[in-house]
Design an enzyme around this catalytic site. Structure first.
Site, short mmCIF file in Angstrom:
data_model
loop_
_atom_site.label_atom_id
_atom_site.label_comp_id
_atom_site.label_asym_id
_atom_site.label_seq_id
_atom_site.Cartn_x
_atom_site.Cartn_y
_atom_site.Cartn_z
N PHE A 1 -46.35 -11.06 -13.17
CA PHE A 1 -45.11 -10.31 -13.29
C PHE A 1 -45.01 -9.16 -12.29
O PHE A 1 -44.09 -8.37 -12.35
CB PHE A 1 -44.96 -9.76 -14.71
N GLY A 2 -45.98 -9.06 -11.43
CA GLY A 2 -45.92 -7.98 -10.46
C GLY A 2 -47.31 -7.57 -10.01
O GLY A 2 -48.32 -8.12 -10.47
N ASP B 1 -49.41 -17.49 -21.40
CA ASP B 1 -50.07 -17.61 -20.09
C ASP B 1 -51.55 -17.27 -20.19
O ASP B 1 -52.06 -16.45 -19.43
CB ASP B 1 -49.36 -16.73 -19.06
#
Ligand SMILES: *[C@@H]1O[C@H](CO)[C@@H](O)[C@H](O)[C@H]1NC(C)=O
Ligand SMILES: *[C@@H]1O[C@H](CO)[C@@H](O)[C@H](O)[C@H]1NC(C)=O
Ligand SMILES: *[C@@H]1O[C@H](CO)[C@@H](O)[C@H](O)[C@H]1NC(C)=O
Ligand SMILES: *[C@@H]1O[C@H](CO)[C@@H](O)[C@H](O)[C@H]1NC(C)=O
Ligand SMILES: *[C@@H]1O[C@H](CO)[C@@H](O)[C@H](O)[C@H]1NC(C)=O
Ligand SMILES: *[C@@H]1O[C@H](CO)[C@@H](O)[C@H](O)[C@H]1NC(C)=O
Length: 662
Positions: free
Chosen positions: A351-352, A465
Site C-alpha cells: 500500500f505504499g 494478504d
C-alpha cells in the site's frame, strides 16, 4: 519510600489545619517554589516604567495573586487595559497541589517575574508547582509552542543499567502510557491526568496537564508534541510548553491522593486514597486517628469545591474519538524520517513505501506512506485507523497512529527490528538462523495472531494478504503480523464476501479469491497453509517444482510427496535432521488441511490453533489442494477478466493486482 512520600504529602494539610484555626492565613510558613525556567524573548517589545502597560501589568499581577483568585481550580486568567496597552495573563498550578501551595507559588512568581523579566511585554515563568504567564497578545484559548523547555538532565540513561531489548520495551511502554494519559487529560474538564504503572520491575509515575482553556483537540495536540519532544532514554524527563506539560519519573513526584477529581467530572484512573491511608496508619499509629481525620476533612473539602467546569461538547467528543488514535503532524513525521530519505526506507509494501522513523524521544517507528489512491474520506480514514489501532496482540504489529495532512495519508507502526520472515527462510545464508524449534514457535505465533484477527478481537478482520514478507520478527524472533486491517483503512467492504478489488499475492491466494474475488476467513486459512509449507521447506510457493506429472508449485509438490508417503523430503536441509519428525509431519498435515480446494473443508483458525497445541488428537485426511497456478492460460484468463478495469497494476511480482470478476 512510598509511605514516606505519602506522609510528607499529608504534612502541609496538617499545617494548614493547624494554622487555619489558630493563626491568620498569611502567616503560614511559605515554602519557596522550585524555580525551573523562564522565557521572556528579547524580541518582544519592551516597556518603560512610566507607561500604561506597566501599570496594567501590575494590576494584572496583583489580581492573579489576590486572595479571591481561583486557587481551588488551580487556574485563573485575567485581562487588564485596552488596545495596545492591554495585558493578558494566567496562572496554572500543577493539578495535584493544594490551594496553599498554589497560592504561595503564584504569589512568589508574581514577585519574581519583574526581576527575571524586567521590562518585557511577555513572559513565562515555570516552577515545579505552578506556571505564570502574561503577554500583550491574547494568549487565552490558544496553543503556544514557543517558550518551550525540556528537562532531561537529572535522569540517568536507562541503558546504563539494563539490557538493550528491555530498554526499547521500557521506552515504548513509557511512550504509550504517556500518550494514553494525554488522551485522558484532554478528555477531562481539568485537562489533567496522572498515572502510575508497573513496567518490568519498576514503577512509572507520570503527569500530563494542559491549561483548561484549551479545547480537547488543542490540548491533545500540545501534549503529543511535548511527549514526542521528550528524550525517553532517561529514567525521567519533562517537557514544558506554556500551554501544556508532561513529565515522567521512576519515583512518585506528585500527590497521588489529589488525583480524585470531583465525582462529576471525568477522572483518569488514579489509585490510592485507600492505600495511602492504610500505609499511614501502619507507619504512624499514634497520630493515625488525627491524620485520618485530616485526610477525611481534606477529601470532603475537595468534594465541595467549585471547579473549573468546561465539559467537552458533543462535537469535541466525536473529534477526540478520532484524535484518540493519536494523530501526528506531517512535520513531525518528516523530521523523524529525515524527509522520507532513501536511506531510511525499509521497503515497499503493498500500500505504499515504508520508512524508519525516529522521534526526538528516541522512539523508533515504521512509517508507511500510503500511495494516494485510498478511496476513503478523511473522517472515515481516521475512524478506521482508530478501530485498527485498538487491535492489540503480541503477534500483531501495533498501529500507533496516523497523519492526515495535505494529500498525505500516513500510518505509524511500532518498529519491529528483525526484518521479515522471507528475509530469513528463503536466503541460504540466513536460513540456519532459524532452526526448527524457532520456526515451530513462529508457526504457532502466526496462527494465534490470525485467530485474534478472525475471532478474538470481536471485529472479524480478514487479512487478505498473508505472506512471508508480511510476517515481521521482533528481537526475540517472535512473529508479528503486519498490514492487517488495510482493507478497512482503504474503505473496502469487509462484510461483502465478493469484492471487486482483489488485494493479495498470487501463490498465497486461495483459488476462489484469486479467480472470483470471494474472500472469507477461509481464504486467510489457505494463505496460512501456504506459509507453513514455506516455513518448513525454506522454499517459495511460487517456485517451479518438477514432478512426474509436470511442473507444480509448492502446494501441489507437497501434495504429491504426501500421497507418496514421503512428505519429509520437503524439510529444509538447513535443519540437518535436528527436528522432531512428529512435529514436522503434523505441521505438513495441518498445512494440507488449510490449502484444500473447497473452502468449507478447510479448518477454522481456532481449529488450527487447537491442532497445533494438542498433538494427541487425530487429524482428518486432507482432500485435494486447490491452487491457482499462473500458467500462460490462466494469465490470459486474468487479463480477459480484467478487461474493463481501469486499474490493473503490475502483474510482475503478483502483488496488488486488482481483478474485476464477472
Ligand atoms: C537578551 O538580552 C539580554 C540583555 O540585554 C542579554 O544578556 C541576552 O544575551 C539576550 N538574549 C538573547 C537570546 O539575545
Ligand atoms: C517615559 O520614559 C521614557 C524613557 O524612559 C521617556 O522617553 C518618555 O518621555 C516618558 N514618557 C512619559 C509620558 O513620561
Ligand atoms: C514580594 O516582594 C515584596 C517586596 O519585595 C515582599 O515584601 C514580599 O514579601 C514578596 N512576596 C513574596 C510572596 O515573596
Ligand atoms: C520551542 O520554542 C522555540 C522558540 O522559543 C521554537 O523555535 C521551537 O520550534 C519550539 N520547539 C518545539 C519542539 O515546539
Ligand atoms: C546517554 O545516552 C546518550 C544517547 O545515547 C549519550 O549521548 C549520553 O552520553 C549518555 N549519557 C550517559 C551518562 O550515559
Ligand atoms: C471521552 O469522554 C467521553 C465521556 O466521558 C467518553 O464517552 C469517550 O469515550 C472519551 N473519549 C476517549 C477517547 O477516551
Amino acid at each position: 519510600m512510598s509511605s514516606c512520600a505519602s506522609f510528607f504529602c499529608l504534612f502541609p494539610f496538617l499545617i494548614r489545619l493547624t494554622f487555619a484555626y489558630s493563626l491568620s492565613p498569611t502567616s503560614a510558613p511559605a515554602q519557596i517554589p522550585k524555580y525551573l525556567n523562564h522565557f521572556c524573548p528579547n524580541t518582544s517589545i519592551t516597556y518603560s516604567r512610566n507607561m500604561t502597560y506597566f501599570t496594567n501589568l501590575k494590576t494584572l499581577l496583583s489580581s492573579l495573586s489576590s486572595r479571591n483568585a481561583l486557587y481551588t481550580t488551580g487556574f485563573q486568567t485575567a485581562t487588564v487595559g485596552q488596545a495596545s496597552d492591554q495585558v493578558t495573563g494566567l496562572f496554572l498550578c500543577r493539578g495535584d497541589v493544594s490551594q496553599e501551595v498554589c497560592r504561595n507559588c503564584v504569589a512568589f512568581s508574581v514577585n519574581e517575574t519583574l526581576q527575571r523579566c524586567p521590562y518585557k511585554r511577555e513572559a513565562v515563568l515555570y516552577y515545579d508547582e505552578c506556571m505564570l504567564r502574561y503577554s500583550h497578545q491574547n494568549i487565552l484559548s490558544t496553543v503556544t509552542y514557543n517558550g518551550n523547555f525540556s528537562m532531561t538532565l537529572n535522569g540517568a540513561n536507562i541503558s546504563s543499567t539494563n539490557q538493550n531489548d528491555q530498554v526499547h520495551q521500557f521506552r515504548d511502554s513509557v511512550w504509550i502510557t504517556l500518550k494514553e494519559a494525554a488522551i485522558d487529560a484532554a478528555n477531562s474538564s481539568r485537562k489533567f491526568c496522572t498515572k502510575r504503572k508497573a513496567i518490568a520491575s519498576k514503577t512509572l509515575y507520570l503527569l500530563v496537564q494542559c491549561t483548561p482553556d484549551l479545547t480537547t483537540q488543542d490540548c491533545l495536540h500540545c501534549l503529543q508534541k511535548s511527549i514526542n519532544g521528550m528524550f525517553l532514554y532517561r529514567t525521567g524527563g519533562r517537557f514544558l510548553y506554556p500551554s501544556c506539560n508532561s513529565r515522567y519519573e521512576l519515583y512518585s513526584f506528585y500527590n497521588e491522593a489529589a488525583n480524585t477529581t470531583p465525582p462529576a467530572s471525568i477522572s483518569c484512573r488514579g489509585k490510592s486514597r485507600n492505600t495511602y491511608v492504610i500505609v499511614i496508619v501502619v507507619v504512624v499509629p499514634i497520630i493515625a486517628l488525627f491524620i485520618l481525620s485530616v485526610a477525611v476533612f481534606n477529601f470532603r473539602a475537595k468534594k465541595t469545591r467549585t471547579t473549573y467546569e468546561r465539559e467537552p461538547s458533543t462535537q469535541e467528543r466525536a473529534t477526540i474519538t478520532i484524535a484518540g488514535s493519536l494523530q501526528f503532524d506531517f512535520k513531525e513525521i518528516e523530521a523523524a524520517t529525515n524527509k522520507f530519505c532513501e536511506t531510511n526506507k525499509l521497503g515497499q509494501g503493498g500500500f505504499g513505501e515504508v520508512y524508519k522513523g525516529i522521534f526526538p524521544s528516541r522512539v523508533h517507528v515504521a512509517v508507511k506512506r500510503l500511495s494516494k489512491t485510498s478511496g476513503q474520506g478523511e473522517r472515515e480514514f481516521a475512524n478506521e485507523v482508530v478501530v485498527v489501532a485498538k487491535l492489540q496482540h503480541r503477534n500483531l504489529v501495533r498501529l500507533l497512529g496516523f497523519c492526515l495532512e495535505r494529500d498525505e495519508r500516513i500510518l505509524v507502526y511500532e518498529f519491529v527490528p528483525n526484518k521479515s520472515l522471507d528475509y530469513f527462510i528463503f536466503d541460504p545464508t540466513m536460513q540456519n538462523q532459524l532452526d526448527w524449534t524457532r520456526r515451530y514457535k513462529i508457526i504457532g505465533g502466526i496462527a494465534r495472531g490470525i485467530l485474534y484477527l478472525h475471532q478474538d478481537s470481536r471485529l472479524t478482520i480478514i487479512h487478505r494478504d498473508l505472506k512471508a514478507s508480511n510476517i515481521l520478527l521482533d528481537a526475540n524472533m517472535n512473529p508479528k503480523i503486519a498490514d492487517f486491517g488495510m482493507a478497512r483503512i482503504f474503505g473496502m467492504d469487509q462484510t461483502e464476501a465478493n469484492t471487486r478489488r482483489v488485494v493479495g499475492t498470487y501463490g498465497y491466494m486461495s483459488p476462489e479469491y484469486a479467480m472470483y474475488g470471494q474472500f472469507s476467513m477461509k481464504s486467510d486459512v489457505y494463505s496460512f497453509g501456504v506459509l507453513v509449507l514455506e516455513i518448513i521447506s525454506g522454499k517459495k510457493n511460487s517456485n517451479l517444482y518438477q514432478m512426474d506429472t509436470g511442473p507444480g508449485n509448492l502446494v501441489t509438490y507437497t501434495w504429491r510427496l504426501w500421497s507418496n508417503g514421503s512428505s519429509l523430503e520437503l524439510v529444509d536441509p538447513s535443519f540437518h535432521d535436528k527436528y522432531r519428525i512428529s512435529e514436522v509431519s503434523r505441521c505438513i498435515h495441518i498445512a494440507l488441511l488449510c490449502v484444500q480446494e473447497e473452502a468449507e473443508d478447510r479448518p477454522t483458525m481456532s481449529a488450527v490453533v487447537q491442532m497445533l497445541t494438542t498433538s494427541s488428537n487425530a487429524l482428518p485426511v486432507p482432500q485435494r489442494p486447490g491452487f491457482f497456478f499462473r500458467s500462460r492460460l490462466e494469465q490470459a484468463r486474468l487479463v480477459d477478466l480484467s478487461i474493463n478495469t481501469s486499474a490493473l497494476c503490475s502483474v510482475d511480482d503478483g502483488t496488488m493486482t486488482p481483478v474485476t470478476p464477472r
